[in-house]
Design a protein around this motif. Sequence first.
Motif, mmCIF file in Angstrom:
data_model
loop_
_atom_site.group_PDB
_atom_site.id
_atom_site.type_symbol
_atom_site.label_atom_id
_atom_site.label_comp_id
_atom_site.label_asym_id
_atom_site.label_seq_id
_atom_site.Cartn_x
_atom_site.Cartn_y
_atom_site.Cartn_z
ATOM 1 N N VAL A 88 -2.786 6.411 -6.702
ATOM 2 C CA VAL A 88 -4.023 6.882 -6.682
ATOM 3 C C VAL A 88 -4.727 7.255 -7.747
ATOM 4 C CG1 VAL A 88 -3.349 7.723 -3.945
ATOM 5 C CG2 VAL A 88 -3.152 9.232 -5.785
ATOM 6 N N ASP A 89 -6.273 7.269 -7.645
ATOM 7 C CA ASP A 89 -6.815 7.859 -9.122
ATOM 8 C C ASP A 89 -7.841 8.734 -8.553
ATOM 9 O OD1 ASP A 89 -8.434 6.020 -7.857
ATOM 10 O OD2 ASP A 89 -8.253 4.862 -9.678
ATOM 11 N N ASN A 90 -7.972 9.124 -7.238
ATOM 12 C CA ASN A 90 -8.969 9.963 -6.460
ATOM 13 C C ASN A 90 -8.450 11.366 -6.788
ATOM 14 O OD1 ASN A 90 -9.654 11.805 -3.865
ATOM 15 N ND2 ASN A 90 -11.272 10.343 -4.155
ATOM 16 N N LEU A 91 -9.455 12.354 -7.347
ATOM 17 C CA LEU A 91 -9.057 13.518 -7.691
ATOM 18 C C LEU A 91 -8.485 14.537 -6.679
ATOM 19 C CD1 LEU A 91 -8.891 15.908 -9.908
ATOM 20 C CD2 LEU A 91 -11.172 16.666 -9.402
ATOM 21 N N ALA A 92 -9.214 14.467 -5.530
ATOM 22 C CA ALA A 92 -8.947 15.137 -4.349
ATOM 23 C C ALA A 92 -7.610 15.026 -3.783
ATOM 24 C CB ALA A 92 -10.082 15.093 -3.204
ATOM 25 N N MET A 93 -7.215 13.568 -3.889
ATOM 26 C CA MET A 93 -6.018 13.248 -3.314
ATOM 27 C C MET A 93 -4.828 13.674 -4.315
ATOM 28 S SD MET A 93 -4.024 12.065 -0.811
ATOM 29 C CE MET A 93 -5.213 11.285 0.199
ATOM 30 N N TYR A 143 -13.877 17.154 -14.606
ATOM 31 C CA TYR A 143 -14.397 15.823 -13.781
ATOM 32 C C TYR A 143 -15.853 16.168 -13.574
ATOM 33 C CZ TYR A 143 -10.714 12.560 -12.575
ATOM 34 O OH TYR A 143 -9.763 11.629 -12.371
ATOM 35 N N LYS A 204 -3.399 11.095 -15.673
ATOM 36 C CA LYS A 204 -4.741 10.403 -15.215
ATOM 37 C C LYS A 204 -5.919 11.069 -15.267
ATOM 38 C CE LYS A 204 -1.858 7.726 -11.921
ATOM 39 N NZ LYS A 204 -2.022 7.412 -10.310
ATOM 40 N N LYS A 400 -2.248 2.712 -11.713
ATOM 41 C CA LYS A 400 -3.678 2.896 -11.224
ATOM 42 C C LYS A 400 -4.132 4.500 -11.944
ATOM 43 C CE LYS A 400 -6.529 2.884 -7.301
ATOM 44 N NZ LYS A 400 -6.625 2.667 -5.882
ATOM 45 N N GLY A 401 -5.254 4.306 -12.636
ATOM 46 C CA GLY A 401 -5.783 5.550 -13.223
ATOM 47 C C GLY A 401 -5.488 5.585 -14.433
#
Length: 402
Positions: A88-93, A143, A204, A400-401
């Motif tokens: 993953v590279d989504n900040l919230a996740m 971010y 990341k 990823k990321g």
Amino acid sequence: MIELLASLIILTIGAALSYKDIRISLVASIVAVLVMMTSGNAAYSALILFVALLNIFSLYAMRQNQIAGLDYALVAIMAIATLYVFMVDNLAMMLVLFMVVSAPTYLLVMVSDEKLNVDVGIKYVTFMVIATVLFIIGAVLLYSTTNPLIYSLAFLMLIIGLSMEVGVAPVHEWVPDVFASADPIPVSIIASLAKFVPFIIAYKIIVATATPSLWPLLVVVGLIAAASMFVGNIGALTTNEPSRILAYSTVANMGYILATFVAITAGKEYIYFAIAGGLLQLFVNSFGKVGYFASIKSKGTSPIAAYLLTFSFIGLPPLMGFWSKLFIIYSLVYSQFIWLAVILVLNSAISVPYYVRLARLLGTGWKFNLTSVVALFASIAMLITLIPPMWFVDLVSMMKGV
């Protein structure tokens, strides 16, 4: 993701049925991690799986602890989160995964096969809550801001939160006390599996938000890393208690890994070597701490296992610890941080006496029990780099990321 959902369902059912027989939770935890493993890169997943299995089987040696059955599920969910963070590279996740890995350790640090270590738990949880708050605020601000001053403050908050979470000097006060006071098996989990997610997320985040003005902040990070190396290695040299030696060893190792962040604005090939070196050093630290703490639990292990762990920590080729340090030094030299590379080499030399002393203290002879077997397999893991691990750098380039 189907694999993630299936893993969580298996884990939940196993934990719920553990009141009948804790072996149900043991089997369910192993199956859940195996299912999750199928969704990621085979090499990363296999190494994380091996660390997780060593942790889970170590827990079976303390079946009379206060949360027997649930403890396997806690380690399994930490392993699942660690496998997932590579994807993953989504900040919230990523921040959710950070908390998923950190929270189970709040409970694990207190358990033993005698009585709850509440005092140790209070001290540990206090530091971890502060670390989590600083890390999350720093990550969100990095971010969301373009202001150079706020960016600098956010970056330092992230680094301080990370340092406190993993035990980097000078915010390492909890490490020696917790390592010496808590049961060796939960400590081995905190010292191994719990370290991956904070570093991977930090890599990341910083790669995604890095700016040309980051250079002065990287010098600060380099100084913190150097201080952690010296504090850890000198602290380990001045103590004879195995648990405290391992505590200060962790402080030093976290300094080696933190040093990789100074290569974050260098060319892509240097970033890949830096992150590959950092991750390999995390595996060295993980297998080494699992093996040594299992040896403490069993009151000794095979001299061969003890010296394999020791030689890898020192950085003797072709063991894993040699390649991790080589990759880190390579990235530091070509990122114009030669002084930090020299400090890392110097600290590796400083560490030799206490690692040899640790092998002598714990390599007292083979005892056929579960923890001795865990220690043996942990030492064998150091041999996976008999084939030069350039393949590991290639894997990092596909992460990823990054």
